[in-house]
Write an enzyme that holds these catalytic residues in place. Structure first.
Site, mmCIF file in Angstrom:
data_model
loop_
_atom_site.group_PDB
_atom_site.id
_atom_site.type_symbol
_atom_site.label_atom_id
_atom_site.label_comp_id
_atom_site.label_asym_id
_atom_site.label_seq_id
_atom_site.Cartn_x
_atom_site.Cartn_y
_atom_site.Cartn_z
ATOM 1 N N ASP A 1 -3.053 -18.375 -0.334
ATOM 2 C CA ASP A 1 -4.046 -19.053 -1.178
ATOM 3 C C ASP A 1 -4.762 -20.130 -0.367
ATOM 4 O OD1 ASP A 1 -1.426 -20.141 -1.196
ATOM 5 O OD2 ASP A 1 -1.756 -21.233 -3.053
ATOM 6 N N ASP B 1 -6.318 -7.055 3.619
ATOM 7 C CA ASP B 1 -7.461 -6.420 2.960
ATOM 8 C C ASP B 1 -8.384 -7.486 2.376
ATOM 9 O OD1 ASP B 1 -8.942 -4.235 1.747
ATOM 10 O OD2 ASP B 1 -7.999 -4.768 -0.148
ATOM 11 N N LYS C 1 3.137 -15.662 1.875
ATOM 12 C CA LYS C 1 3.361 -16.415 0.638
ATOM 13 C C LYS C 1 4.867 -16.681 0.577
ATOM 14 C CE LYS C 1 2.019 -18.267 -3.272
ATOM 15 N NZ LYS C 1 0.988 -19.302 -3.474
ATOM 16 N N TYR D 1 0.818 -1.211 0.000
ATOM 17 C CA TYR D 1 0.000 0.000 0.000
ATOM 18 C C TYR D 1 0.854 1.265 0.000
ATOM 19 C CZ TYR D 1 -4.662 -1.971 0.695
ATOM 20 O OH TYR D 1 -5.871 -2.601 0.522
ATOM 21 N N ASP E 1 -12.002 -9.070 4.375
ATOM 22 C CA ASP E 1 -13.300 -8.922 3.713
ATOM 23 C C ASP E 1 -13.931 -10.284 3.452
ATOM 24 O OD1 ASP E 1 -13.454 -6.221 3.795
ATOM 25 O OD2 ASP E 1 -13.206 -5.869 1.669
HETATM 26 C C1 LIG Z 1 -10.879 2.000 0.560
HETATM 27 C C2 LIG Z 1 -9.615 1.160 0.510
HETATM 28 C C3 LIG Z 1 -8.418 2.000 0.201
HETATM 29 C C4 LIG Z 1 -9.427 0.355 1.804
HETATM 30 C C5 LIG Z 1 -8.200 -0.526 1.752
HETATM 31 O O1 LIG Z 1 -7.923 -1.173 0.735
HETATM 32 O O2 LIG Z 1 -7.494 -0.591 2.761
HETATM 33 C C6 LIG Z 1 -10.612 -0.536 2.192
HETATM 34 O O3 LIG Z 1 -10.792 -1.560 1.274
HETATM 35 C C7 LIG Z 1 -10.341 -1.103 3.559
HETATM 36 O O4 LIG Z 1 -10.116 -2.319 3.675
HETATM 37 O O5 LIG Z 1 -10.348 -0.342 4.540
HETATM 38 C C1 LIG Z 2 3.020 -23.834 -5.436
HETATM 39 C C2 LIG Z 2 2.833 -22.371 -5.687
HETATM 40 C C3 LIG Z 2 4.115 -21.707 -6.067
HETATM 41 C C4 LIG Z 2 1.734 -22.120 -6.731
HETATM 42 C C5 LIG Z 2 1.494 -20.647 -6.949
HETATM 43 O O1 LIG Z 2 1.447 -19.851 -5.994
HETATM 44 O O2 LIG Z 2 1.320 -20.254 -8.109
HETATM 45 C C6 LIG Z 2 0.382 -22.758 -6.410
HETATM 46 O O3 LIG Z 2 -0.193 -22.184 -5.271
HETATM 47 C C7 LIG Z 2 -0.523 -22.587 -7.587
HETATM 48 O O4 LIG Z 2 -1.496 -21.814 -7.490
HETATM 49 O O5 LIG Z 2 -0.259 -23.198 -8.625
#
Ligand SMILES: CC(C)[C@H](C(=O)O)[C@@H](O)C(=O)O
Ligand SMILES: CC(C)[C@H](C(=O)O)[C@@H](O)C(=O)O
Lengths: 357, 357
Positions: free
Chosen positions: B224, B248, B192, B141, B252
């Protein structure tokens, strides 16, 4: 005409599930006279053990010559403490970047026979069919500079670079618009254009491309909202296109909406439609060698391979129909088991698909 | 003793919901003799209209002097085409960074009265109570360099920098470990580390901190996988700690698991426990001015403010109990409406909370 398929079993459950997919490919090879020939090579942890590198030269050479690659999975706890450059994942990332497999197609489909496996309410997910198009050879995964440096204050700072060029965005955008044209004609581009400059450019280029695909309805969504909307109302989506990192997160989230990630294939394609195909799930070291892993995602990856890299639509459909049939028969591996179904092993599942072909 | 509260209504539904929260704060101010005094200032789109900047000097000055800030929401389509530096979001980001509000606490709680609002199956989410600790003043950010440059090839490249120093990671880590100590004593750090160097350092420092908090069980998860696990089995989590961007997305996603994001408050704290409090939902321009927005997330944000920045636990609990009571009474704004409940306006909901106090 002979087409070369490279099999990369990899680690964990990889060898078990790839073995079943290979049997299936052999059978359709005969049935449809596809002229496929098969080779096998090492990648990931398996290659580290043998050759001290996750991507041996010989594997890369074979990969470049192949018309298509079928990969099991890479990684496992025994390699988790290696330095990043030597880890199994680098084998996968190296194949993606060396072959320029920039277009990752990840369908998230709910099989009606497995609807109850989802953690979401049936009305929210029934009939779910999303295609996530993830950019796979750029973004923060490959951005330079990267590393850890010492600041003047004496403390360390870790850093990575999230970068995209116009042409990188344009080519993945085209793949996504074309996928949308062949599906429901709705494309949602996911970015964080309210915070990240690189994604402001992403959004501009998607808008620009839109003029070439007037039949596709393009929308934009911030990544945090996309993560919410996938949970709230996933059926609002048809095709989603996004960068490497956001795609990694959202495609896994979308896959899990189905509750049966053991069923989901993926394709990674380059501009020549040469491709690497692999299941969405990982190497699952905890169940490796037990003969209980679900081979269907790998078998369905083989079907995707026939469709996208080899143009063998009929053979692809035959495999998909066979998979649907074994599900109808009530056969289930442990990961998708439910009451009243018949629990089967990896091999029994593979054999059932063969029999259904 | 007088403590200054700065109200920042912002855009969209912000003014409507902040008005209700202010009434509630006024009431507990009297009831518990809290000695609070209130001021109001402009931020976001509202400030752009008046002062041509999303964060006027006067607002920032008042924010610095305040003991705590209650923010509605910022942003709306009318400002979406402004250059990034002039957008409403910059007001929010500017407050976060100028006040060094590095610790963002985002609870994802399923209110038993609203269990049916979730898109997940009841058994998957009932009793859900997760705390996401998101780093808020660093990461991609705020990373430099950033922008769009022209490459030698003539094409443009957009780029951002994802960076963290050791001390930035350490201070958010401590907040998370302490939160875990006061809750279920389980902390999951999300990164990650198989791809991004900056998160390898993140993981190392979390491991290092662990020795100071022997009563907390620390685990690590790739982002992920975390996005998947939140869908599959969210109750496995107690406290999650992660960087700004992943936080973020995941906060959510986690909020939406409850199905009632109109109920969820958040806190953003600095080292002095000065804080900015705001609902998790956004400015909802589509329903702004209609008097139908849900004020409860803002009212609950006021309760968090009393707890975290002002040390007024009793007053905080009184507000939370009042909110629970109006839910028990069956009052619902449109966003959380369900069969058999009584649909009420923003103001009626605020008044019901006042009456319940
Ligand atoms: C509005 C946006 C910049 C903000 C962020 O990404 O941090 C919002 O999504 C949050 O999570 O407070
Ligand atoms: C293993 C890892 C590096 C890979 C990635 O992050 O791309 C996996 O999560 C995927 O989505 O294929």
């Amino acid at each position: 005409m002979s087409r070369k398929i490279l099999m990369l079993p990899g680690d964990g459950i990889g060898p078990e599930i790839v073995a079943e997919a290979e049997k299936v490919l052999n059978k359709v090879n005969d049935q449809f006279s596809l002229g496929l020939s098969f080779e096998t090579a090492l990648v990931g942890g398996a290659a580290i053990e043998e050759d001290d590198t996750p991507l041996p030269e010989s594997t890369l050479a074979k990969a470049k010559e192949a018309d298509a690659i079928l990969l099991g999975a890479v990684g496992g706890p025994q390699w988790d403490s290696l330095p990043m450059a030597k880890r199994p994942e680098k084998g996968l990332l190296g194949l993606r970047s060396n072959l320029q497999l920039f277009a990752n197609l990840r369908p998230a489909i709910l099989y009606p026979q497995l609807a109850s496996a989802s953690s979401l309410k049936p009305e929210v997910v029934s009939g779910l069919d999303i295609m996530i198009v993830r950019e796979l050879t750029g973004g923060i995964y490959f951005g330079q500079p990267r590393g850890v440096r010492e600041l003047e204050s004496g403390e360390r700072q870790g850093y990575n670079t999230y970068a995209y060029t116009e042409s990188e965005i344009r080519r993945i955008g085209r793949v996504a618009f074309e996928a949308a044209q062949q599906r429901g004609k709705k494309l949602c581009s996911v970015d964080k254009a309210n915070v990240l400059e690189v994604t402001v450019m992403w959004r501009e280029i998607m808008e620009d491309l839109k003029r070439e695909y007037p039949d596709v309805e393009l929308s934009h969504m911030y990544v945090d909202n996309a993560a919410m909307q996938l949970v709230r109302a996933p059926k609002q989506f048809d095709v989603i296109v996004t960068g490497n990192m956001f795609g990694d997160i959202l495609s896994d989230e979308a896959a899990m909406l189905t509750g049966s990630i053991g069923m989901l294939p993926s394709a990674s394609l380059n501009a020549q439609k040469q491709g690497m195909y692999e299941p969405c799930h990982g190497s699952a070291p905890d169940i490796a060698g037990k003969g209980i892993a679900n081979p269907l995602a790998t078998i369905l990856s083989a079907a995707m391979m026939l469709r996208y890299s080899l143009g063998e639509e009929k053979a692809a459909e035959a495999i998909e129909a066979a998979v649907s049939k074994v599900l109808d028969q009530g056969l289930r591996t442990a990961d998708i088991m439910s009451e009243g179904a018949e629990k089967v092993s990896t091999r029994a599942m593979g054999e059932a698909v063969l029999a259904a072909l």
